[in-house]
Motif scaffolding. Structure first.
Motif, mmCIF file in Angstrom:
data_model
loop_
_atom_site.group_PDB
_atom_site.id
_atom_site.type_symbol
_atom_site.label_atom_id
_atom_site.label_comp_id
_atom_site.label_asym_id
_atom_site.label_seq_id
_atom_site.Cartn_x
_atom_site.Cartn_y
_atom_site.Cartn_z
ATOM 1 N N GLU A 1 -34.151 -37.227 16.488
ATOM 2 C CA GLU A 1 -33.120 -38.224 16.739
ATOM 3 C C GLU A 1 -33.818 -39.567 16.744
ATOM 4 O O GLU A 1 -34.544 -39.898 17.688
ATOM 5 N N THR A 2 -33.650 -40.342 15.704
ATOM 6 C CA THR A 2 -34.448 -41.553 15.561
ATOM 7 C C THR A 2 -34.045 -42.659 16.526
ATOM 8 O O THR A 2 -34.806 -43.591 16.698
ATOM 9 N N ARG A 3 -32.925 -42.544 17.157
ATOM 10 C CA ARG A 3 -32.602 -43.580 18.148
ATOM 11 C C ARG A 3 -33.576 -43.506 19.314
ATOM 12 O O ARG A 3 -33.711 -44.432 20.080
ATOM 13 N N ASN A 4 -34.265 -42.385 19.447
ATOM 14 C CA ASN A 4 -35.244 -42.215 20.512
ATOM 15 C C ASN A 4 -36.623 -42.746 20.129
ATOM 16 O O ASN A 4 -37.487 -42.819 20.975
ATOM 17 N N LEU A 5 -36.856 -43.071 18.881
ATOM 18 C CA LEU A 5 -38.187 -43.489 18.467
ATOM 19 C C LEU A 5 -38.644 -44.749 19.189
ATOM 20 O O LEU A 5 -39.805 -44.882 19.529
ATOM 21 N N ARG A 6 -37.732 -45.664 19.436
ATOM 22 C CA ARG A 6 -38.122 -46.895 20.125
ATOM 23 C C ARG A 6 -38.597 -46.601 21.547
ATOM 24 O O ARG A 6 -39.539 -47.194 22.031
ATOM 25 N N SER A 7 -37.926 -45.678 22.213
ATOM 26 C CA SER A 7 -38.305 -45.389 23.593
ATOM 27 C C SER A 7 -39.580 -44.554 23.668
ATOM 28 O O SER A 7 -40.280 -44.590 24.664
ATOM 29 N N TRP A 8 -39.910 -43.779 22.622
ATOM 30 C CA TRP A 8 -41.151 -43.004 22.620
ATOM 31 C C TRP A 8 -42.362 -43.904 22.731
ATOM 32 O O TRP A 8 -43.318 -43.591 23.389
ATOM 33 N N LYS A 9 -42.308 -45.047 22.073
ATOM 34 C CA LYS A 9 -43.456 -45.945 22.050
ATOM 35 C C LYS A 9 -43.853 -46.359 23.459
ATOM 36 O O LYS A 9 -45.027 -46.460 23.776
ATOM 37 N N ALA A 10 -42.872 -46.577 24.308
ATOM 38 C CA ALA A 10 -43.160 -47.006 25.667
ATOM 39 C C ALA A 10 -43.679 -45.849 26.528
ATOM 40 O O ALA A 10 -44.463 -46.067 27.438
ATOM 41 N N LYS A 11 -43.260 -44.630 26.233
ATOM 42 C CA LYS A 11 -43.595 -43.493 27.072
ATOM 43 C C LYS A 11 -44.901 -42.791 26.693
ATOM 44 O O LYS A 11 -45.507 -42.146 27.525
ATOM 45 N N VAL A 12 -45.292 -42.872 25.435
ATOM 46 C CA VAL A 12 -46.373 -42.033 24.929
ATOM 47 C C VAL A 12 -47.718 -42.734 25.024
ATOM 48 O O VAL A 12 -47.844 -43.911 24.737
ATOM 49 N N THR A 13 -48.717 -41.960 25.442
ATOM 50 C CA THR A 13 -50.092 -42.444 25.444
ATOM 51 C C THR A 13 -50.973 -41.376 24.811
ATOM 52 O O THR A 13 -50.606 -40.201 24.762
ATOM 53 N N ALA A 14 -52.126 -41.777 24.358
ATOM 54 C CA ALA A 14 -53.055 -40.827 23.748
ATOM 55 C C ALA A 14 -53.574 -39.857 24.800
ATOM 56 O O ALA A 14 -53.673 -40.192 25.972
ATOM 57 N N TRP A 15 -53.905 -38.644 24.353
ATOM 58 C CA TRP A 15 -54.412 -37.635 25.266
ATOM 59 C C TRP A 15 -55.855 -37.921 25.657
ATOM 60 O O TRP A 15 -56.586 -38.604 24.953
ATOM 61 N N ALA A 16 -56.260 -37.352 26.747
ATOM 62 C CA ALA A 16 -57.631 -37.494 27.216
ATOM 63 C C ALA A 16 -58.571 -36.700 26.297
ATOM 64 O O ALA A 16 -58.160 -35.705 25.690
ATOM 65 N N PRO A 17 -59.835 -37.118 26.192
ATOM 66 C CA PRO A 17 -60.794 -36.398 25.351
ATOM 67 C C PRO A 17 -60.921 -34.921 25.710
ATOM 68 O O PRO A 17 -61.105 -34.074 24.832
ATOM 69 N N LYS A 18 -60.797 -34.592 26.990
ATOM 70 C CA LYS A 18 -60.906 -33.192 27.406
ATOM 71 C C LYS A 18 -59.780 -32.346 26.803
ATOM 72 O O LYS A 18 -60.007 -31.242 26.306
#
Length: 113
Positions: free
Chosen positions: A64-81
């Motif tokens: 659902e691409t209307r959610n793509l804008r909100s993903w940017k604010a919520k998502v962060t890269a995973w830890a190296p572990k």
């Protein structure tokens, strides 16, 4: 006015030639059509809609691409572990389908998408 030529790989050129032969059109028309499809996809992603994509594994995913804008604010890269655990699972995977799924998760985790 100068002509702008797209930079295509040899494989892309072969595909363009094949599509031109199949449709009976010029190479430039094939490239224009591809750009129209790309523009449509980007527009759908920006204004919001449902896009269905097929993964290399053959699995279809609906976004659902209307959610793509909100993903940017919520998502962060995973830890190296966490990435290391996935990398070990990828190295140990014997099934190509499972390996492709793990690789996708690894890529998404690395880039934070």
């Amino acid at each position: 006015m100068a002509r702008i030529q797209p930079v295509l790989t040899p494989n892309e050129l072969v595909l363009v030639d094949q599509m031109a032969a199949l449709t009976g059109s010029k190479r430039t028309e094939v490239i224009k059509s591809a750009l129209v499809v790309y523009h449509w996809f980007v527009r759908q992603a920006l204004i919001g809609s449902r896009v269905v994509a097929r993964k290399p594994t053959g699995e279809e995913v609906a976004i659902e691409t209307r959610n793509l804008r909100s993903w940017k604010a919520k998502v962060t890269a995973w830890a190296p572990k966490e990435l290391g655990v996935l990398a070990k699972r990828l190295a140990a995977a014997s099934n190509p389908v499972e390996a492709a799924r793990i690789k996708e998760r690894l890529t998404r985790g690395f880039y934070g998408i």
